[in-house]
Design an enzyme around this catalytic site. Structure first.
Site, PDB file in Angstrom:
ATOM      1  N   ARG A 246       0.975  -1.212  -0.078  1.00 38.79           N
ATOM      2  CA  ARG A 246      -0.022   0.029   0.011  1.00 38.79           C
ATOM      3  C   ARG A 246       0.875   1.239   0.243  1.00 38.79           C
ATOM      4  O   ARG A 246       1.955   1.131   0.731  1.00 38.79           O
ATOM      5  CB  ARG A 246      -0.946   0.045   1.292  1.00 38.79           C
ATOM      6  N   GLU A 275      -3.973   7.210  -4.358  1.00 33.37           N
ATOM      7  CA  GLU A 275      -4.610   6.648  -5.729  1.00 33.37           C
ATOM      8  C   GLU A 275      -5.934   7.020  -5.534  1.00 33.37           C
ATOM      9  O   GLU A 275      -6.859   7.372  -4.707  1.00 33.37           O
ATOM     10  CB  GLU A 275      -4.597   5.127  -5.475  1.00 33.37           C
ATOM     11  N   HIS A 296      -1.503   0.057  -9.906  1.00 34.91           N
ATOM     12  CA  HIS A 296      -2.208  -0.804  -8.837  1.00 34.91           C
ATOM     13  C   HIS A 296      -2.713  -2.041  -9.573  1.00 34.91           C
ATOM     14  O   HIS A 296      -3.751  -2.335  -9.486  1.00 34.91           O
ATOM     15  CB  HIS A 296      -3.273  -0.328  -7.881  1.00 34.91           C
TER      16      HIS A 296
HETATM   17  C1  DGY Z   1      -6.422  -5.805  -2.415  1.00 35.03           C
HETATM   18  O1  DGY Z   1      -7.431  -6.746  -2.770  1.00 35.03           O
HETATM   19  O2  DGY Z   1      -6.289  -5.637  -1.335  1.00 35.03           O
HETATM   20  C2  DGY Z   1      -5.399  -5.588  -3.546  1.00 35.03           C
HETATM   21  O3  DGY Z   1      -4.667  -4.648  -3.211  1.00 35.03           O
HETATM   22  C3  DGY Z   1      -5.923  -5.272  -4.792  1.00 35.03           C
HETATM   23  O4  DGY Z   1      -5.081  -5.359  -5.767  1.00 35.03           O
END
Ligand code: DGY
Length: 333
Positions: A246, A275, A296
């Protein structure tokens, strides 16, 4: 014969057809065929009347949304592995169960992490652009042109040795990297042996000693800016950092600064602090070949999304049948 009333399920984004079809068969599901991200007002309106909310990482399910939930809404079955977009604490206070979709994204995310680990030192994106942006201008092979840095024999420091971190370590080992890791808890001895991994209880000490850092921990209040300006300053000038977890685990402003100052060699980022906005300074660095940025997409495979959908469906069905759903998420202590 009476027909059992189907639970009202509100799905915030477009899901693969196979998942949506199954949801319509099982639930009174409101789908989002156009895939337009829902506004906060729309989310609030939904939670007032539905039984189950199925959000994704692009929805902010904060206390304000949760507090508007009607008494019938007892489950948030997130179509995601991470749950940092949900105020799980606020949900618990309202007696709302939260579930996620762990395990099914591990291999896909680890694959893309490895792709970034290779892409930055080996200048993959830069090289690919040579032939597409200026076709015909390539003068041919030359001994000193487009030189990157070797991966084999280097040290990788994995921050967060959970499922994804471990899957990254397995791949990295196969590429000849030696494995170092920092984690809240040491992994079991069998895994450490298999990976020939070195554990560092001090993140600072590990960061100062490795060639490539891979961020694989979840976003929690404890990991917010875990890779802070102070810690980034510990990295060696020849090191690279990759983040597929993240954006907010790294202080992005500080990262941009040290990249700009040439205090580290490069970065590979699939995730960003704000984002879907991406800092234009990062885009500039990408155009200069200092970073590789991806939108992402590290978990984005059709198989993975279908598996996520299956998990969401199982969580909803188990919950509606009165049992504890398999992927319940508890608030952080
Ligand atoms: C999630 O599901 O947490 C992922 O980051 C999606 O790519």
């Amino acid at each position: 014969m009476t027909t059992k009333k189907k639970p009202k399920v509100y799905v915030t984004r477009k899901l693969p057809d196979a998942v949506e079809t199954r949801m319509r068969e099982l639930f009174d599901a409101e789908l989002n065929i156009d895939d337009r991200p829902r506004t906060k007002d729309e989310l609030i309106e939904a939670v007032r009347s539905v039984d189950v909310l199925v959000p994704t990482v692009t929805d902010r399910i904060d206390a304000e949304v949760i507090d508007e939930a009607g008494p019938q809404m007892k489950l948030i079955a997130s179509f995601s592995n991470g749950t940092d977009h949900i105020d799980v604490e606020a949900a618990a206070r309202r007696g709302i169960t939260v579930t996620n979709t762990p395990n099914v994204l591990t291999e896909d995310t680890a694959d893309m992490t490895m792709a970034l680990i290779l892409a930055v030192p080996r200048r993959l994106a830069e090289g690919a652009r040579v032939l597409t942006d200026n076709p015909g201008e390539w003068a041919g092979w030359s001994p000193t042109w487009m030189l990157g840095r070797r991966i084999h024999g280097k040290r990788i420091g994995i921050v967060g040795m959970g499922r994804i971190g471990t899957a990254v370590a397995r791949r990295a080992k196969a590429f000849g990297l030696s494995i170092h890791y920092h984690n809240r808890k040491r992994v079991n001895p069998a895994t450490e042996d298999e990976l020939e991994a070195t554990y560092w209880d001090s993140l600072d000490q590990m960061l100062a000693r490795v060639d490539i850092v891979s961020v694989n921990c979840p976003s929690t209040p404890a990991t917010y800016h875990l890779i802070s300006a102070r810690r980034l300053a510990l990295l060696q000038p020849t090191s690279y950092i990759v983040n597929t977890a993240r954006g907010d685990v790294i202080d992005e402003t500080a990262l941009i600064k040290i990249l700009r100052e040439g205090k580290i060699a490069g970065a590979g980022l699939d995730v960003f602090e704000n984002e879907p906005a991406v800092n234009p300074k990062l885009v500039k660095l990408a155009n200069e070949g200092k970073v590789v940025i991806l939108p992402h997409m590290s978990s984005a495979t059709l198989e993975g999304r279908i598996d996520m959908g299956d998990k969401v469906i199982i969580n909803i069905r188990t919950f509606i049948d009165g049992h504890r759903p398999p992927n319940r998420v508890l608030p952080f202590r």
